[in-house]
Design a protein around this motif. Structure first.
Motif, PDB file in Angstrom:
ATOM      1  N   THR A  18      48.512  34.064  20.165  1.00 15.34           N
ATOM      2  CA  THR A  18      47.128  33.608  19.992  1.00 15.34           C
ATOM      3  C   THR A  18      46.525  33.218  21.336  1.00 15.34           C
ATOM      4  O   THR A  18      45.369  33.538  21.615  1.00 15.34           O
ATOM      5  CB  THR A  18      47.080  32.421  19.008  1.00 15.34           C
ATOM      6  N   ARG A  19      47.304  32.554  22.172  1.00 14.20           N
ATOM      7  CA  ARG A  19      46.844  32.175  23.517  1.00 14.20           C
ATOM      8  C   ARG A  19      46.410  33.415  24.294  1.00 14.20           C
ATOM      9  O   ARG A  19      45.343  33.424  24.922  1.00 14.20           O
ATOM     10  CB  ARG A  19      47.995  31.459  24.249  1.00 14.20           C
ATOM     11  N   ARG A  20      47.204  34.480  24.227  1.00 15.93           N
ATOM     12  CA  ARG A  20      46.849  35.716  24.949  1.00 15.93           C
ATOM     13  C   ARG A  20      45.561  36.329  24.418  1.00 15.93           C
ATOM     14  O   ARG A  20      44.743  36.833  25.183  1.00 15.93           O
ATOM     15  CB  ARG A  20      47.995  36.733  24.854  1.00 15.93           C
ATOM     16  N   ASP A  21      45.371  36.294  23.105  1.00 19.97           N
ATOM     17  CA  ASP A  21      44.156  36.855  22.510  1.00 19.97           C
ATOM     18  C   ASP A  21      42.921  36.017  22.826  1.00 19.97           C
ATOM     19  O   ASP A  21      41.873  36.549  23.181  1.00 19.97           O
ATOM     20  CB  ASP A  21      44.298  36.965  20.985  1.00 19.97           C
ATOM     21  N   VAL A  22      43.051  34.711  22.682  1.00 21.28           N
ATOM     22  CA  VAL A  22      41.899  33.810  22.833  1.00 21.28           C
ATOM     23  C   VAL A  22      41.432  33.736  24.284  1.00 21.28           C
ATOM     24  O   VAL A  22      40.234  33.743  24.552  1.00 21.28           O
ATOM     25  CB  VAL A  22      42.245  32.403  22.297  1.00 21.28           C
ATOM     26  N   PHE A  23      42.370  33.670  25.220  1.00 19.58           N
ATOM     27  CA  PHE A  23      42.004  33.475  26.629  1.00 19.58           C
ATOM     28  C   PHE A  23      42.151  34.749  27.459  1.00 19.58           C
ATOM     29  O   PHE A  23      42.340  34.686  28.672  1.00 19.58           O
ATOM     30  CB  PHE A  23      42.850  32.349  27.232  1.00 19.58           C
ATOM     31  N   LYS A  24      42.019  35.896  26.804  1.00 18.59           N
ATOM     32  CA  LYS A  24      42.142  37.183  27.486  1.00 18.59           C
ATOM     33  C   LYS A  24      41.240  37.220  28.726  1.00 18.59           C
ATOM     34  O   LYS A  24      40.099  36.795  28.680  1.00 18.59           O
ATOM     35  CB  LYS A  24      41.756  38.301  26.518  1.00 18.59           C
ATOM     36  N   GLU A  25      41.780  37.706  29.832  1.00 17.22           N
ATOM     37  CA  GLU A  25      41.053  37.871  31.104  1.00 17.22           C
ATOM     38  C   GLU A  25      40.659  36.558  31.767  1.00 17.22           C
ATOM     39  O   GLU A  25      39.828  36.541  32.676  1.00 17.22           O
ATOM     40  CB  GLU A  25      39.818  38.756  30.910  1.00 17.22           C
ATOM     41  N   ASP A  26      41.221  35.429  31.335  1.00 21.49           N
ATOM     42  CA  ASP A  26      40.954  34.130  31.961  1.00 21.49           C
ATOM     43  C   ASP A  26      42.284  33.561  32.444  1.00 21.49           C
ATOM     44  O   ASP A  26      42.971  32.839  31.715  1.00 21.49           O
ATOM     45  CB  ASP A  26      40.283  33.184  30.966  1.00 21.49           C
ATOM     46  N   GLY A  27      42.637  33.909  33.669  1.00 20.64           N
ATOM     47  CA  GLY A  27      43.935  33.537  34.226  1.00 20.64           C
ATOM     48  C   GLY A  27      44.234  32.046  34.192  1.00 20.64           C
ATOM     49  O   GLY A  27      45.347  31.636  33.847  1.00 20.64           O
ATOM     50  N   ARG A  28      43.247  31.241  34.541  1.00 23.97           N
ATOM     51  CA  ARG A  28      43.464  29.786  34.556  1.00 23.97           C
ATOM     52  C   ARG A  28      43.760  29.246  33.163  1.00 23.97           C
ATOM     53  O   ARG A  28      44.678  28.450  32.968  1.00 23.97           O
ATOM     54  CB  ARG A  28      42.242  29.064  35.133  1.00 23.97           C
ATOM     55  N   ALA A  29      42.975  29.661  32.182  1.00 23.87           N
ATOM     56  CA  ALA A  29      43.176  29.185  30.811  1.00 23.87           C
ATOM     57  C   ALA A  29      44.495  29.704  30.241  1.00 23.87           C
ATOM     58  O   ALA A  29      45.205  28.969  29.545  1.00 23.87           O
ATOM     59  CB  ALA A  29      42.011  29.602  29.923  1.00 23.87           C
ATOM     60  N   LEU A  30      44.840  30.959  30.537  1.00 22.23           N
ATOM     61  CA  LEU A  30      46.109  31.518  30.070  1.00 22.23           C
ATOM     62  C   LEU A  30      47.288  30.715  30.605  1.00 22.23           C
ATOM     63  O   LEU A  30      48.210  30.373  29.867  1.00 22.23           O
ATOM     64  CB  LEU A  30      46.241  32.983  30.502  1.00 22.23           C
ATOM     65  N   ILE A  66      43.262  26.597  14.797  1.00 24.87           N
ATOM     66  CA  ILE A  66      42.041  26.155  15.489  1.00 24.87           C
ATOM     67  C   ILE A  66      41.743  27.073  16.668  1.00 24.87           C
ATOM     68  O   ILE A  66      40.596  27.496  16.861  1.00 24.87           O
ATOM     69  CB  ILE A  66      42.161  24.684  15.934  1.00 24.87           C
ATOM     70  N   LEU A  67      42.753  27.382  17.456  1.00 32.06           N
ATOM     71  CA  LEU A  67      42.540  28.305  18.585  1.00 32.06           C
ATOM     72  C   LEU A  67      42.012  29.648  18.101  1.00 32.06           C
ATOM     73  O   LEU A  67      41.050  30.179  18.639  1.00 32.06           O
ATOM     74  CB  LEU A  67      43.852  28.534  19.343  1.00 32.06           C
ATOM     75  N   ARG A  68      42.643  30.193  17.073  1.00 32.72           N
ATOM     76  CA  ARG A  68      42.294  31.520  16.578  1.00 32.72           C
ATOM     77  C   ARG A  68      40.919  31.564  15.932  1.00 32.72           C
ATOM     78  O   ARG A  68      40.177  32.528  16.089  1.00 32.72           O
ATOM     79  CB  ARG A  68      43.364  31.980  15.581  1.00 32.72           C
ATOM     80  N   GLU A  69      40.534  30.503  15.219  1.00 40.29           N
ATOM     81  CA  GLU A  69      39.303  30.540  14.434  1.00 40.29           C
ATOM     82  C   GLU A  69      38.109  29.832  15.072  1.00 40.29           C
ATOM     83  O   GLU A  69      36.986  30.037  14.627  1.00 40.29           O
ATOM     84  CB  GLU A  69      39.560  29.936  13.051  1.00 40.29           C
ATOM     85  N   SER A  70      38.332  29.004  16.083  1.00 47.20           N
ATOM     86  CA  SER A  70      37.231  28.169  16.578  1.00 47.20           C
ATOM     87  C   SER A  70      36.908  28.312  18.065  1.00 47.20           C
ATOM     88  O   SER A  70      35.861  27.859  18.494  1.00 47.20           O
ATOM     89  CB  SER A  70      37.548  26.692  16.305  1.00 47.20           C
ATOM     90  N   VAL A  71      37.786  28.889  18.847  1.00 47.57           N
ATOM     91  CA  VAL A  71      37.570  28.947  20.291  1.00 47.57           C
ATOM     92  C   VAL A  71      36.924  30.273  20.668  1.00 47.57           C
ATOM     93  O   VAL A  71      37.376  31.335  20.252  1.00 47.57           O
ATOM     94  CB  VAL A  71      38.900  28.757  21.055  1.00 47.57           C
ATOM     95  N   SER A  89      37.354  39.192  15.420  1.00 46.22           N
ATOM     96  CA  SER A  89      37.735  38.455  14.212  1.00 46.22           C
ATOM     97  C   SER A  89      36.804  37.268  13.927  1.00 46.22           C
ATOM     98  O   SER A  89      36.784  36.764  12.810  1.00 46.22           O
ATOM     99  CB  SER A  89      39.171  37.950  14.335  1.00 46.22           C
ATOM    100  N   LEU A  90      36.040  36.830  14.926  1.00 50.57           N
ATOM    101  CA  LEU A  90      35.126  35.691  14.728  1.00 50.57           C
ATOM    102  C   LEU A  90      33.736  36.113  14.275  1.00 50.57           C
ATOM    103  O   LEU A  90      32.949  35.288  13.825  1.00 50.57           O
ATOM    104  CB  LEU A  90      34.994  34.873  16.011  1.00 50.57           C
ATOM    105  N   LEU A  91      33.434  37.394  14.405  1.00 48.97           N
ATOM    106  CA  LEU A  91      32.106  37.864  14.036  1.00 48.97           C
ATOM    107  C   LEU A  91      32.014  38.016  12.524  1.00 48.97           C
ATOM    108  O   LEU A  91      32.870  38.631  11.896  1.00 48.97           O
ATOM    109  CB  LEU A  91      31.805  39.195  14.720  1.00 48.97           C
ATOM    110  N   LEU A  92      30.984  37.454  11.958  1.00 52.46           N
ATOM    111  CA  LEU A  92      30.768  37.538  10.518  1.00 52.46           C
ATOM    112  C   LEU A  92      29.547  38.389  10.248  1.00 52.46           C
ATOM    113  O   LEU A  92      28.620  38.445  11.049  1.00 52.46           O
ATOM    114  CB  LEU A  92      30.542  36.140   9.925  1.00 52.46           C
ATOM    115  N   GLU A  93      29.534  39.009   9.109  1.00 48.77           N
ATOM    116  CA  GLU A  93      28.355  39.771   8.721  1.00 48.77           C
ATOM    117  C   GLU A  93      27.232  38.778   8.458  1.00 48.77           C
ATOM    118  O   GLU A  93      27.406  37.804   7.735  1.00 48.77           O
ATOM    119  CB  GLU A  93      28.639  40.595   7.472  1.00 48.77           C
TER     120      GLU A  93
END
Length: 105
Positions: A18-30, A66-71, A89-93
């Motif tokens: 989940t960390r890899r998915d949520v903070f993709k392309e953000d080296g510091r956050a990863l 929380i990371l997966r659904e809210s960040v 996954s966060l985009l809703l119709e």
């Protein structure tokens, strides 16, 4: 005890995935998230109480959810502008609210 060990390993891997998915392309956050996850698991690796382990697993699952659904990733692009990078996954119709029921045809 072996089942508990597998549950701990599963949640550890899920948090890192989940960390890899949520903070993709953000080296510091990863890096910060990786260090925090590893630190928490190392700090509690000698815990023997089944009850405490269950509570910690419950907490870890909550954090992962929380990371997966809210960040959402945000990037500063100009002084007063930010770019939102929501995951698919966060985009809703977007369905507009309607007070009156639709007529069936």
């Amino acid at each position: 005890m072996m089942g508990t060990r597998l549950k701990v390993l599963r949640v550890f891997k899920d948090l890192h995935r989940t960390r890899r998915d949520v903070f993709k392309e953000d080296g510091r956050a990863l890096t910060a998230a990786r260090l925090k996850i590893n630190e928490e698991f190392k700090r509690n690796k000698n815990e023997a109480s089944e009850e405490n382990i269950k509570e910690m697993l419950k907490m870890a699952r909550s954090v992962e959810t929380i990371l997966r659904e809210s960040v959402i990733q945000v990037e500063h692009v100009e002084e007063n502008k930010i770019l939102l990078r929501p995951r698919e996954s966060l985009l809703l119709e977007n369905v507009p609210y309607c007070d009156t029921p639709r007529k069936k045809t």
